[in-house]
Design a protein around this motif. Structure first.
Motif, short mmCIF file in Angstrom:
data_model
loop_
_atom_site.label_atom_id
_atom_site.label_comp_id
_atom_site.label_asym_id
_atom_site.label_seq_id
_atom_site.Cartn_x
_atom_site.Cartn_y
_atom_site.Cartn_z
N GLU A 266 0.82 -1.20 0.00
CA GLU A 266 0.00 0.00 0.00
C GLU A 266 0.86 1.26 0.00
O GLU A 266 0.61 2.21 -0.76
CB GLU A 266 -0.92 0.01 1.22
N SER B 142 -3.23 11.00 1.84
CA SER B 142 -2.07 11.88 1.88
C SER B 142 -2.48 13.33 1.63
O SER B 142 -2.01 14.25 2.32
CB SER B 142 -1.05 11.43 0.83
N ARG B 143 -3.36 13.55 0.68
CA ARG B 143 -3.77 14.91 0.36
C ARG B 143 -4.55 15.53 1.53
O ARG B 143 -4.40 16.71 1.84
CB ARG B 143 -4.60 14.92 -0.92
N ALA C 97 0.48 13.36 -10.70
CA ALA C 97 0.86 14.05 -9.48
C ALA C 97 0.12 15.37 -9.34
O ALA C 97 -0.17 16.05 -10.33
CB ALA C 97 2.37 14.30 -9.45
N TRP D 56 5.57 8.99 5.65
CA TRP D 56 4.77 7.76 5.63
C TRP D 56 4.54 7.29 7.06
O TRP D 56 5.25 7.68 8.00
CB TRP D 56 5.48 6.67 4.84
N ARG E 289 2.93 1.74 -3.30
CA ARG E 289 2.16 2.21 -4.45
C ARG E 289 2.38 3.71 -4.66
O ARG E 289 2.42 4.19 -5.79
CB ARG E 289 0.67 1.93 -4.22
N TRP E 290 2.55 4.45 -3.55
CA TRP E 290 2.72 5.89 -3.63
C TRP E 290 4.18 6.31 -3.55
O TRP E 290 4.57 7.33 -4.10
CB TRP E 290 1.94 6.58 -2.50
N ALA F 114 1.67 14.37 -4.37
CA ALA F 114 0.86 13.19 -4.08
C ALA F 114 0.16 12.77 -5.36
O ALA F 114 -0.07 13.61 -6.26
CB ALA F 114 -0.16 13.47 -2.99
N GLU F 115 -0.16 11.50 -5.45
CA GLU F 115 -0.97 11.05 -6.57
C GLU F 115 -2.41 11.54 -6.36
O GLU F 115 -2.90 11.54 -5.23
CB GLU F 115 -0.92 9.52 -6.68
N ASN G 244 -4.59 9.55 -4.09
CA ASN G 244 -4.14 9.31 -2.72
C ASN G 244 -4.81 10.31 -1.78
O ASN G 244 -4.20 11.27 -1.30
CB ASN G 244 -2.61 9.43 -2.64
N ILE H 35 3.92 8.39 -12.36
CA ILE H 35 2.54 8.49 -11.86
C ILE H 35 2.03 9.91 -12.09
O ILE H 35 2.79 10.85 -12.28
CB ILE H 35 2.46 8.16 -10.35
#
Length: 218
Positions: A55, A176-177, A204, A134, A58-59, A169-170, A173, A202
């Motif tokens: 998980e 995270s955002r 962003a 993280w 992935r980011w 951030a993706e 996500n 990815i």
């Protein structure tokens, strides 16, 4: 109850305290987290173990030689406490001192103040002003992300002397955002595509936090 409080004071006494920063080493605290420059190899590998599950990767897209692929090894590492944090004997190789290099990004491992368990990590590229962070699997979904990034803001503005810190951030996500927003970050312009350390590309979105009173802690 009284004994547990006495024991917590004793175990916490071996860990760095906020206000004890030195050249290349920083210590910060939030309501529930203590963050500090790793002192031992255990601090470093436990910080990496907190981000090595699928998980998180992935980011993050960490380079393969820096990821711990064995789930059982990660579990065992995260079950330790920092050296000085409990009475258990740490394997000698993990208890060896760690010294960051002068050109390395600023990396802080974080532990939960309640039980001194490893909780994650924070990394600041002090040259570019970009930050990432993280949390360990057991620490997600508890609102700690906002605390982690608020500590990152403090590290950037009042320890590293940066007037601006940025984080990507993706778009998908949302955790995270949301954590970045809770830490006071606002949307910023930036490349729509981002290459991760492992080579994956990815989508962003970017965020920034500014301060007019940036300073260094030493």
């Amino acid at each position: 109850m009284v004994w547990s409080l006495i024991r917590r004071r004793r175990t916490a006494s071996g860990l760095p305290e906020p206000g004890s920063c030195g050249p290349g080493r920083h210590v910060l605290a939030t309501e529930r987290l203590l963050l500090f420059t790793p002192r031992t190899r255990l601090d470093v590998v436990a910080g990496l173990a907190a981000s090595a599950d699928a998980e998180a990767q992935r980011w993050l897209g960490t380079q393969a030689d820096e990821v711990l692929p064995d789930p059982e090894l990660r579990r065992r590492l995260l079950a330790w406490r920092p050296v000085g944090g409990d009475a258990r004997r740490i394997p000698r190789i993990l208890a060896e001192p760690y010294a960051p290099g002068p050109d390395d990004p600023l990396f802080l491992v974080c532990v939960r103040r309640s039980d001194l368990s490893y909780a994650g990590g924070l990394e600041l590229q002090h040259v570019t002003g970009e930050m990432g962070g993280w949390l360990a699997p057991d620490c997600r979904g508890k609102g700690l992300g906002g605390e982690l990034f608020r500590a990152g803001v403090e590290l950037a503005h009042t320890h590293a002397g940066l007037t601006t810190v940025r984080a990507g951030a993706e778009p998908a996500n949302t955790a995270s955002r949301r954590a970045l927003a809770n830490a006071g970050f606002v949307p910023d312009r930036g490349p729509a595509r981002h290459t991760l350390p492992d080579g994956r590309v990815i989508d962003a979105v970017w965020h920034r936090h500014d301060s007019a009173t940036a300073r260094r802690c030493h």
